[in-house]
Design an enzyme around this catalytic site. Structure first.
Site, PDB file in Angstrom:
ATOM      1  N   SER A 105     -22.126  -9.327  37.875  1.00 19.98           N
ATOM      2  CA  SER A 105     -22.249 -10.684  37.344  1.00 19.98           C
ATOM      3  C   SER A 105     -20.899 -11.358  37.157  1.00 19.98           C
ATOM      4  CB  SER A 105     -22.988 -10.659  36.003  1.00 19.98           C
ATOM      5  OG  SER A 105     -24.303 -10.173  36.149  1.00 19.98           O
TER       6      SER A 105
ATOM      7  N   HIS B 169     -27.888 -16.073  25.072  1.00 22.41           N
ATOM      8  CA  HIS B 169     -26.785 -15.841  25.999  1.00 22.41           C
ATOM      9  C   HIS B 169     -26.029 -17.127  26.361  1.00 22.41           C
ATOM     10  CE1 HIS B 169     -28.627 -11.969  26.296  1.00 22.41           C
ATOM     11  NE2 HIS B 169     -27.930 -11.569  27.339  1.00 22.41           N
TER      12      HIS B 169
ATOM     13  N   HIS C 269      -4.044   3.260  -3.569  1.00 19.18           N
ATOM     14  CA  HIS C 269      -4.212   2.686  -2.231  1.00 19.18           C
ATOM     15  C   HIS C 269      -3.434   1.395  -2.027  1.00 19.18           C
ATOM     16  CE1 HIS C 269      -6.145   1.521   1.544  1.00 19.18           C
ATOM     17  NE2 HIS C 269      -6.329   0.330   1.003  1.00 19.18           N
TER      18      HIS C 269
ATOM     19  N   GLU D  54     -17.508  -4.464  24.678  1.00 18.49           N
ATOM     20  CA  GLU D  54     -16.618  -5.626  24.791  1.00 18.49           C
ATOM     21  C   GLU D  54     -15.414  -5.528  23.853  1.00 18.49           C
ATOM     22  OE1 GLU D  54     -20.748  -6.891  26.001  1.00 18.49           O
ATOM     23  OE2 GLU D  54     -19.886  -5.833  24.279  1.00 18.49           O
TER      24      GLU D  54
ATOM     25  N   ASP E 194     -31.733 -16.987  30.873  1.00 25.27           N
ATOM     26  CA  ASP E 194     -31.473 -16.021  29.802  1.00 25.27           C
ATOM     27  C   ASP E 194     -31.558 -16.645  28.418  1.00 25.27           C
ATOM     28  OD1 ASP E 194     -31.263 -13.697  31.242  1.00 25.27           O
ATOM     29  OD2 ASP E 194     -29.093 -13.753  31.410  1.00 25.27           O
TER      30      ASP E 194
ATOM     31  N   ASN F 160      -7.774  11.386   3.683  1.00 24.31           N
ATOM     32  CA  ASN F 160      -7.506  11.473   2.245  1.00 24.31           C
ATOM     33  C   ASN F 160      -8.737  11.191   1.390  1.00 24.31           C
ATOM     34  OD1 ASN F 160      -7.702   8.598   1.927  1.00 24.31           O
ATOM     35  ND2 ASN F 160      -5.570   8.381   2.594  1.00 24.31           N
TER      36      ASN F 160
ATOM     37  N   HIS G 190       0.843  -1.195   0.000  1.00 24.72           N
ATOM     38  CA  HIS G 190       0.000   0.000   0.000  1.00 24.72           C
ATOM     39  C   HIS G 190       0.882   1.251   0.000  1.00 24.72           C
ATOM     40  CE1 HIS G 190      -2.410  -3.282   1.617  1.00 24.72           C
ATOM     41  NE2 HIS G 190      -3.493  -2.612   1.255  1.00 24.72           N
TER      42      HIS G 190
ATOM     43  N   ARG H 196     -17.631 -18.269  39.140  1.00 24.50           N
ATOM     44  CA  ARG H 196     -17.492 -16.803  39.078  1.00 24.50           C
ATOM     45  C   ARG H 196     -17.303 -16.237  40.494  1.00 24.50           C
ATOM     46  NH1 ARG H 196     -23.238 -13.715  38.651  1.00 24.50           N
ATOM     47  NH2 ARG H 196     -24.550 -15.276  39.635  1.00 24.50           N
TER      48      ARG H 196
ATOM     49  N   GLY I  57      -3.334  -3.593  11.539  1.00 25.94           N
ATOM     50  CA  GLY I  57      -3.687  -4.087  10.208  1.00 25.94           C
ATOM     51  C   GLY I  57      -5.183  -4.258  10.108  1.00 25.94           C
ATOM     52  N   PRO I  58      -5.778  -5.112  10.966  1.00 25.00           N
ATOM     53  CA  PRO I  58      -7.241  -5.124  11.034  1.00 25.00           C
ATOM     54  C   PRO I  58      -7.713  -3.743  11.491  1.00 25.00           C
ATOM     55  CG  PRO I  58      -6.321  -7.086  12.074  1.00 25.00           C
ATOM     56  CD  PRO I  58      -5.181  -6.148  11.820  1.00 25.00           C
ATOM     57  N   LEU I  59      -8.432  -3.063  10.643  1.00 26.28           N
ATOM     58  CA  LEU I  59      -8.715  -1.652  10.898  1.00 26.28           C
ATOM     59  C   LEU I  59      -9.507  -1.448  12.179  1.00 26.28           C
ATOM     60  CD1 LEU I  59      -9.383  -0.497   7.244  1.00 26.28           C
ATOM     61  CD2 LEU I  59      -7.399   0.023   8.677  1.00 26.28           C
TER      62      LEU I  59
END
Length: 663
Positions: free
Chosen positions: A384, A473, A262, A411, A469, A188, A29, A357, A121-123
C-alpha cells in the site's frame, strides 16, 4: 606506591556529582544515578569502546540513557571522562543543571550536549531508538566491513519497559537478532507512585526471552557480576537484557529504596547523611584529584583503538573511503540534483496520471540507486505504501546488506528505530504507514523534530480520498496536527513532479524530519512544462496563473490542487479571473523571505483554500477567507462519492469564491 582509586570511590564520584547538581537546582532525579552508578562505572571503565577526545568517532560504542530522567548520571560521566575536551562539560555546567541556557538540561538532548547520543526522557524512546542504532551498526558493518563493528548499550528503567513502545522495540531487536545490543535494566522496583508492584507484575526476564533475547538477573551493585554478564552478552548471537537489581537512591539514609528518592531534591540533611554513609567527605561538586585522574584515564584509554581504526579506514580503497566519509558527513551524492532534473524532464513529457503513492514508488526507483544510504521500510503496509523498489533489498536476521526493513505492525517502534538509524550516522531512514496511524508514532516523530535529525517518512492514504475504509482510516486532523509540530516538514504533493520534488527537498533537509503525505487515489498531471528549480522546496508557488489581474486566489495542497485548477476554469466561465497556488509544505513556505511570501499570497480580493482536512493552519495564508474542507470525520464509500458528500468539489470552491467576491 600510589594505589588506584577503588570501585566504590569511582562510583561515588558519579553519585555525588549527581546529587549535588539536583540539590543545587532543587529539581531533578537523584535516585537513578545513585542506584545505577555501579553499573555505569563497570561499563565505562571495563567495557565501553570510546575515546573522549573524539566523541564523534564513527566506530565508538554507543551508550543510551533511556531513563533520561536520570540525566545527571550521563552528565557526570561526560564530565568525569573529559568527553569533548575543551568543548565538553565543565564543573560549572554541572552546577548549571536544569537552568536556562545550560548544557545540562533536565533530560538529555541530542546535538545540545556533546556526548549525548540521542534525545531521551519520554520513557521508552531511548531503548527503542537504540534498536535503530544497533540495526544501523549491522547494516553499516555489512557495507563497510572492518570499519564498523561496535556495540550499543542501554540503561533502561522500569518505566521504559512499561511503555508500550518498548514491546515493539524488543520484538524487532529479537527478530533481527541484533546481537550487539545490550540493555541494562535498572530493576529498582520503584516508580513515582511507589513500589512498581502497585501496577506491574511482569517478569521482565521471561518477557525478553519470549522475544528472542538472552536475559538474566544479577546484583546491580556487584561489579564482578555486572562485568561477567556483559562478557557473556558480548559472546552471544542474540540481543541481551541484564536485569540489575539496584537500590534507588543508594546511600541516602532515609530515602534509599523509596519513591522519595526518585524525582526530588533530597535536602541538605539527607545529602549530608549520604556523604557519611558512603565515606565521601568532600564538599559539593568536589572530586579528589586521584579519582578524577582515574576517570580521565578511562576517557583516554580508547585513543589507541581509535588510531588503529583510522589505519583501517585509510586502508580502504580510495573510492570506498570517500563514500564512507561522505555518508558519515551527511552529504548527499554530488550527482543527485542532475538525476532529479533528468527525471523531472521525463515526467513533464509523460504526464502520468497516477496516485502520489505510486508516484512515490516511481520516484524511489530513481532516487534509491542514486542515494545508496537511503533505507526504506514499512510497518506491514509495503504493497500500500509502495516504498520497496528494486534497489532496496530486504534485510534479514542473517543478511544486513539490504536497504529495506519490514517492521511488522509497529508504527511507534518503527519511527523510534528510524530515529536511531539517523543518529547513528551513515544512513538516511524512511518509515511508512497510513497517515492516520501517525497517531501511533507521534512521540517518536516529535523526538525527531526536537533532535533535528533527518528522517523521511512516507505516510499514504492521506485523506478522505482513501474511500471505503471509512473514518477510522481517513485522516482529517492529522495534516494540521503534524504541521503544528515545530521543525517537522509535512510535504503533500499534487502530482508526480511535485512528488519527486518533495522527496528531493526532504532529503536535502539535514536537520529536520519530513513526512510525505501521499494519496491512494489517482491524480491528473499538473506540471507538464519542465522547470529546473525545485518549486516545492519553497513550500508554495503559483501553479496556474490568472488570465489578467486575479480577483481570486485559490490555495490548496495535494489531491485538492487539481480541484482548485478545475474551480479556476469554472470561475473563468463566470468572467472571474482566478489564480491557483499549490502549497505542498506550509513550513517551508513560512521560512521563505517576506517578499516571496507576499508575491505568492498575492493581492487578490478573495483568498480561498481547499483541502480535504480541517481548516486549522490555513488562516495564516487566507486570513478569514472561505475554506472548503472538513469539519468532522469522514465517511465510508467510493472516494468520489465521499468528496461529493462533503461538498469538496470544484463547484463548491468556485461558489465560495464567487460568493465572497460579491459580498
Amino acid at each position: 606506591m600510589a594505589t588506584s582509586p577503588t570501585h566504590d570511590s569511582m562510583a561515588n564520584a558519579i553519585r555525588f556529582l549527581a546529587v549535588d547538581a539536583v540539590e543545587k537546582a532543587n529539581s531533578g532525579h537523584p535516585g537513578l544515578p545513585m542506584g545505577a552508578a555501579d553499573v555505569a562505572t563497570v561499563l565505562f571503565r571495563d567495557v565501553l569502546k570510546f575515546d573522549a577526545a573524539d566523541p564523534h568517532w564513527p566506530d565508538r560504542d554507543r551508550f543510551v540513557l533511556s531513563a533520561g530522567h536520570g540525566s545527571m548520571l550521563l552528565y557526570a560521566l561526560l564530565y568525569l571522562t573529559g568527553t569533548g575536551g575543551d568543548k565538553g562539560l565543565t564543573i560549572d555546567d554541572l552546577k548549571g543543571f536544569r537552568q536556562v541556557g545550560s548544557k545540562t538540561p533536565g533530560h538529555p538532548e541530542y546535538g545540545h550536549t556533546l556526548g549525548v547520543e540521542t534525545t531521551t526522557g519520554p520513557l521508552g524512546q531511548g531503548i527503542s531508538t537504540a534498536v535503530g542504532m544497533a540495526m544501523a551498526e549491522r547494516m553499516m558493518a555489512a557495507q563497510f566491513p572492518g570499519v564498523i563493528d561496535h556495540h550499543t548499550y542501554v540503561l533502561a528503567s522500569d518505566g521504559d519497559l512499561m511503555e508500550g513502545v518498548s514491546q515493539e522495540a524488543i520484538a524487532i531487536a529479537g527478530h533481527y537478532k541484533l546481537k550487539k545490543l545490550i540493555v541494562f535494566y535498572d530493576n529498582n522496583g520503584i516508580s513515582i507512585d511507589g513500589k512498581t508492584s502497585l501496577s506491574d507484575s511482569v517478569d521482565q526476564v521471561a518477557r525478553f526471552k519470549s522475544a528472542g533475547w538472552n536475559a538474566s538477573n544479577i546484583d546491580g551493585h556487584d561489579p564482578a557480576a555486572i562485568l561477567a554478564a556483559v562478557r557473556a552478552a558480548q559472546a552471544s548471537d542474540k540481543p541481551t537484557m541484564i536485569a540489575c537489581k539496584t537500590t534507588i537512591g543508594f546511600g541516602l539514609p532515609t530515602r534509599a529504596g523509596t519513591n522519595k528518592a526518585h524525582g526530588e531534591a533530597p535536602g541538605a540533611a539527607e545529602v549530608a547523611g549520604a556523604r557519611k554513609a558512603l565515606n565521601w567527605p568532600y564538599e559539593a561538586f568536589v572530586v579528589p584529584d586521584d579519582i578524577l585522574a582515574a576517570w580521565r584515564q578511562i576517557g583516554a584509554k580508547g585513543a589507541a583503538a581509535r588510531a588503529e581504526w583510522g589505519k583501517a579506514l585509510e586502508a580502504l580503497e580510495p573510492a570506498k573511503r570517500a563514500e564512507f566519509e561522505r555518508r558519515i558527513g551527511g552529504h548527499l551524492p554530488k550527482g543527485f540534483d542532475a538525476v532529479i532534473d533528468g527525471y523531472k524532464r521525463k515526467l513533464a513529457q509523460d504526464a502520468p496520471e497516477i496516485a502520489t503513492r505510486k508516484a512515490g514508488e516511481a520516484a524511489l526507483n530513481v532516487i534509491a540507486p542514486a542515494v545508496p544510504e537511503l533505507v526504506t521500510s514499512s510497518a506491514d503496509l509495503t504493497p500500500s505504501n509502495n516504498t520497496k523498489v528494486a534497489a532496496t533489498k530486504e534485510i534479514t536476521p542473517d543478511d544486513f546488506s539490504g536497504r529495506y526493513i519490514h517492521w511488522g505492525i509497529r508504527e511507534h517502534g518503527m519511527a523510534a528505530a528510524c530515529n536511531g538509524i539517523s543518529v547513528h550516522g551513515g544512513l538516511i531512514p524512511s518509515g511508512a504507514s497510513f497517515l492516520a496511524f501517525t497517531d501511533y508514532a507521534r512521540p517518536a516523530l516529535r523526538i525527531a523534530a526536537l533532535a533535528k535529525i533527518r528522517v523521511v517518512h512516507v505516510f499514504t492514504h492521506d485523506s478522505i480520498g482513501l474511500g471505503e475504509d471509512g473514518p477510522t482510516h481517513q485522516p482529517v486532523e492529522h495534516l494540521a496536527a503534524l504541521r503544528a509540530m515545530p521543525n517537522m516538514f509535512l510535504w503533500r504533493p499534487a502530482d508526480s513532479v511535485e512528488t519527486v520534488e518533495c522527496w528531493q527537498a526532504a532529503l536535502e533537509r539535514e536537520h529536520s524530519p519530513s513526512i510525505l503525505a501521499l494519496t491512494r487515489q489517482n491524480l491528473p498531471a499538473l506540471r507538464k512544462s519542465h522547470v529546473a528549480e525545485n518549486l516545492c522546496a519553497r513550500g508554495a508557488y503559483e501553479i496556474a496563473p490568472a488570465e489578467g489581474e486575479a480577483a481570486v486566489s485559490i490555495f490548496s495542497s495535494g489531491s485538492e490542487v487539481s480541484l482548485a485548477v478545475a474551480a479556476q476554469q469554472i470561475l473563468k466561465g463566470k468572467g472571474i479571473a482566478a489564480r491557483v497556488v499549490s502549497v505542498p509544505c506550509m513550513d517551508a513556505f513560512f521560512e521563505q523571505p517576506a517578499d516571496y511570501r507576499k508575491s505568492v499570497i498575492g493581492s487578490a480580493k478573495v483568498k480561498v483554500a481547499v483541502e480535504a482536512a480541517v481548516r486549522f493552519g490555513w488562516d495564516a495564508i487566507i486570513g478569514d477567507g472561505p475554506f472548503v474542507g472538513m469539519t468532522g470525520y469522514g465517511e465510508s464509500g467510493p472516494y468520489k462519492a465521499v468528496y461529493k458528500f462533503f461538498g469538496i468539489t470544484p463547484e463548491a470552491v468556485a461558489d465560495a469564491a464567487a460568493k465572497a467576491l460579491s459580498s
